[in-house]
Design a protein around this motif. Structure first.
Motif, mmCIF file in Angstrom:
data_model
loop_
_atom_site.group_PDB
_atom_site.id
_atom_site.type_symbol
_atom_site.label_atom_id
_atom_site.label_comp_id
_atom_site.label_asym_id
_atom_site.label_seq_id
_atom_site.Cartn_x
_atom_site.Cartn_y
_atom_site.Cartn_z
ATOM 1 N N HIS A 140 1.276 5.786 -8.161
ATOM 2 C CA HIS A 140 3.094 5.837 -7.828
ATOM 3 C C HIS A 140 3.501 6.707 -6.519
ATOM 4 N N GLN A 141 4.633 6.152 -6.018
ATOM 5 C CA GLN A 141 5.017 6.949 -4.825
ATOM 6 C C GLN A 141 6.560 6.947 -5.051
ATOM 7 N N ILE A 142 7.035 8.074 -4.305
ATOM 8 C CA ILE A 142 8.350 7.961 -4.077
ATOM 9 C C ILE A 142 8.665 8.401 -2.625
ATOM 10 N N GLU A 143 9.282 7.473 -1.793
ATOM 11 C CA GLU A 143 9.384 7.641 -0.385
ATOM 12 C C GLU A 143 11.024 7.761 -0.068
ATOM 13 N N GLY A 144 11.378 8.555 1.000
ATOM 14 C CA GLY A 144 12.598 8.669 1.133
ATOM 15 C C GLY A 144 12.973 8.332 2.621
ATOM 16 N N GLY B 255 3.701 13.539 3.211
ATOM 17 C CA GLY B 255 3.893 13.224 4.565
ATOM 18 C C GLY B 255 5.507 12.788 4.855
ATOM 19 N N CYS B 256 5.468 13.020 6.191
ATOM 20 C CA CYS B 256 6.911 12.982 6.419
ATOM 21 C C CYS B 256 6.929 13.155 8.135
ATOM 22 N N GLY B 257 8.015 12.737 8.525
ATOM 23 C CA GLY B 257 8.179 12.577 10.039
ATOM 24 C C GLY B 257 9.595 11.958 10.520
ATOM 25 N N PRO C 160 1.870 5.862 11.767
ATOM 26 C CA PRO C 160 2.229 5.045 12.785
ATOM 27 C C PRO C 160 3.568 4.791 13.035
ATOM 28 N N PHE C 161 4.248 5.025 11.883
ATOM 29 C CA PHE C 161 5.860 4.803 11.683
ATOM 30 C C PHE C 161 6.619 6.131 11.809
ATOM 31 N N THR C 162 6.028 7.296 12.126
ATOM 32 C CA THR C 162 6.924 8.416 12.389
ATOM 33 C C THR C 162 6.446 9.048 13.419
ATOM 34 N N ALA D 218 11.848 10.333 7.468
ATOM 35 C CA ALA D 218 11.183 9.700 6.509
ATOM 36 C C ALA D 218 10.152 10.420 5.544
ATOM 37 N N PHE D 219 9.913 10.259 4.649
ATOM 38 C CA PHE D 219 8.989 11.081 3.856
ATOM 39 C C PHE D 219 8.249 10.242 2.637
ATOM 40 N N GLY D 220 7.295 10.724 2.173
ATOM 41 C CA GLY D 220 6.655 9.976 1.022
ATOM 42 C C GLY D 220 5.741 10.813 0.394
ATOM 43 N N MET D 221 5.474 10.711 -0.986
ATOM 44 C CA MET D 221 4.435 11.398 -1.878
ATOM 45 C C MET D 221 4.165 10.722 -3.177
ATOM 46 N N TYR E 261 -0.683 0.180 -4.505
ATOM 47 C CA TYR E 261 -2.076 -0.334 -4.645
ATOM 48 C C TYR E 261 -3.159 -0.010 -3.365
ATOM 49 N N ARG E 262 -4.111 0.557 -3.537
ATOM 50 C CA ARG E 262 -4.969 0.861 -2.517
ATOM 51 C C ARG E 262 -6.374 0.612 -3.073
ATOM 52 N N ASN E 263 -7.235 -0.184 -2.303
ATOM 53 C CA ASN E 263 -8.706 -0.190 -2.696
ATOM 54 C C ASN E 263 -9.452 0.877 -2.743
ATOM 55 N N THR F 224 1.055 -1.159 0.015
ATOM 56 C CA THR F 224 0.041 0.057 0.048
ATOM 57 C C THR F 224 0.886 1.128 0.129
ATOM 58 N N HIS F 225 2.058 0.925 0.254
ATOM 59 C CA HIS F 225 3.010 2.048 -0.033
ATOM 60 C C HIS F 225 4.464 1.701 -0.171
ATOM 61 N N THR F 226 5.438 2.492 -0.452
ATOM 62 C CA THR F 226 6.879 1.847 -0.729
ATOM 63 C C THR F 226 7.675 2.080 0.662
ATOM 64 N N SER F 227 6.957 2.322 1.661
ATOM 65 C CA SER F 227 7.574 2.525 3.131
ATOM 66 C C SER F 227 8.123 0.838 3.445
ATOM 67 N N SER F 228 7.567 -0.017 2.664
ATOM 68 C CA SER F 228 7.788 -1.436 2.778
ATOM 69 C C SER F 228 9.282 -2.020 2.425
HETATM 70 N N1 PHE Z 1 3.715 5.906 3.783
HETATM 71 C C1 PHE Z 1 2.809 7.280 3.894
HETATM 72 C C2 PHE Z 1 1.795 7.139 2.920
HETATM 73 O O1 PHE Z 1 1.857 6.243 2.021
HETATM 74 C C3 PHE Z 1 3.841 8.450 3.429
HETATM 75 C C4 PHE Z 1 4.797 8.597 4.542
HETATM 76 C C5 PHE Z 1 6.258 8.139 4.147
HETATM 77 C C6 PHE Z 1 4.629 9.375 5.517
HETATM 78 C C7 PHE Z 1 7.144 8.274 5.188
HETATM 79 C C8 PHE Z 1 5.540 9.910 6.513
HETATM 80 C C9 PHE Z 1 6.805 9.223 6.457
HETATM 81 O O2 PHE Z 1 1.046 7.823 2.858
#
Ligand code: PHE
Length: 367
Positions: A232-236, A307-309, A274-276, A330-333, A218-220, A192-196
């Motif tokens: 598509h996402q890019i996460e850092g 989103g970030c934290g 939950p992760f930041t 971390a951040f994701g967009m 992918y999200r339902n 559901t996100h590339t945080s994985s």
């Molecule tokens: N994983 C979050 C999302 O999919 C984005 C995010 C990544 C937020 C990293 C904070 C830190 O929406």
């Protein structure tokens, strides 16, 4: 009177003779037509010379066909219709023979000259164009690479640990409902996100870690102009000793200045993931001058882009990283969201329609 009578008879006899000879001419023409038809069919046309012979014999001004038309004048009226039709049919047949043979010869001539002519201009090979999402993604990765981030990729089918548990989503925690998930099996879903991917990197690599993970997620969700079941996402992720929220802000600030221009204004709003901890969302300022900006920012002038934290200590520990020694952000967009804004695209689905007319507009675009 007698003279008159004689004269009359004479005329009459003449008339008979006249009618009689014309009648014979009608018959004669009909058999001539038949003869010519057979002759034409038997005529050996094998090369351009014999084709020309055929034309001269039958179709040219002094050819057989025109001779027939001359004779036609003498055919008695009651037969004109029938004979006229026969001559026309013959004319059609002769022309067909001529044209077919001529076409055959032209095509075999082509065959003979089937040698490439190097002086001719080459065929036009249509140039493709980069997909708008690739353009935006490439530009983003370029910016982060300049700042020293590496690129990591991971699987789209993910287990529960990497997509949720390691990221501090406890089992049955309501936070899991934040993202509607496509499950494949109990513990296996489409990510559901590339945080994985970041979890995988933290487990695998040694600190310091500075990486971005682009990819499809992918999200339902109900499909509409603003959301799709995949995007598509890019996460850092940046982990090292002494990484602070100030580093996060500065990194993201530099990123938007590079992407949207040096005068870009940003703001951070507190948020929850939950992760930041702490978590934030970052907005960029578009203003409210144009109709499009007002629509996009719902009248506020601010557009949320990521989103970030600071990475939650539980996440660090889950991935075997000493949270007393190291900290990270971390951040994701979403890439579609930024591409929509950047190119003024109103409907997200157009990115996936594969309509050439849409895609061709991006040829030659350099971000
Ligand atoms: N994983 C979050 C999302 O999919 C984005 C995010 C990544 C937020 C990293 C904070 C830190 O929406």
């Amino acid at each position: 009177m007698c003279r008159t009578q004689i004269g009359f008879v004479h005329d009459w006899v003449n008339a008979i003779t006249f009618v009689g000879s014309n009648f014979q001419k009608g018959k004669m023409i009909k058999s001539r037509i038949q003869e010519l038809k057979s002759e034409a069919q038997a005529f050996a046309i094998t090369d351009p010379d014999s084709l020309e012979q055929f034309r001269l014999r039958f179709l040219a001004k002094k050819g057989e066909l025109n001779e027939l038309f001359k004779l036609f004048k003498e055919v008695p009226n009651e037969e004109k219709r029938e004979v006229g039709q026969l001559i026309n049919d013959l004319k059609g047949d002769l022309q067909t023979i001529f044209e077919e043979k001529q076409a055959q010869m032209e095509s075999s001539e082509d065959g003979q000259s089937d040698v490439a002519d190097p002086s001719l201009p080459g065929p036009n090979i249509p140039l493709g164009s980069r997909h708008p999402l690739s353009l935006v993604l490439n530009r983003m990765t370029e910016i982060f690479e300049k700042m020293g981030f590496s690129i990591s990729e991971g699987p789209e089918i993910e287990d529960d640990w990497h997509n949720f548990s390691a990221l501090n989503f406890p089992p049955n925690h309501p936070a899991r409902d934040m993202q509607d998930t496509f499950f494949i099996e109990d513990e296996i879903s489409l990510r559901t996100h590339t945080s994985s991917v970041q979890v995988r990197v933290m487990e695998r690599e040694k600190v310091p870690i500075r990486t971005i993970s682009p990819g499809r997620v992918y999200r339902n969700e109900a499909i509409s102009a603003r959301s799709n079941s995949f995007f598509h996402q890019i996460e850092g992720l940046y982990i090292d000793e002494g990484v602070s929220f100030a580093d996060l802000k500065q990194t993201l600030f530099l990123f938007v200045q590079e992407l949207f221009g040096p005068d870009t204004k940003v703001r951070f709003r507190p948020s929850y993931f939950p992760f930041t901890e702490p978590s934030a969302e970052m907005d960029i300022y578009l203003g409210t001058e144009t109709e499009g900006d007002r629509r996009l920012t719902k009248g506020s002038g601010w557009l949320e882009i990521l989103g970030c934290g600071m990475v939650d200590v539980n996440v660090l520990e889950n991935c075997g990283i000493d949270s007393k020694k190291y900290s990270g952000f971390a951040f994701g967009m979403g890439i579609e969201r930024i591409a929509m804004f950047r190119f003024g695209v109103k409907d997200l689905r157009t990115f996936f329609d594969n309509d050439k007319r849409f895609l061709e507009q991006f040829s030659g675009v350099n971000l």
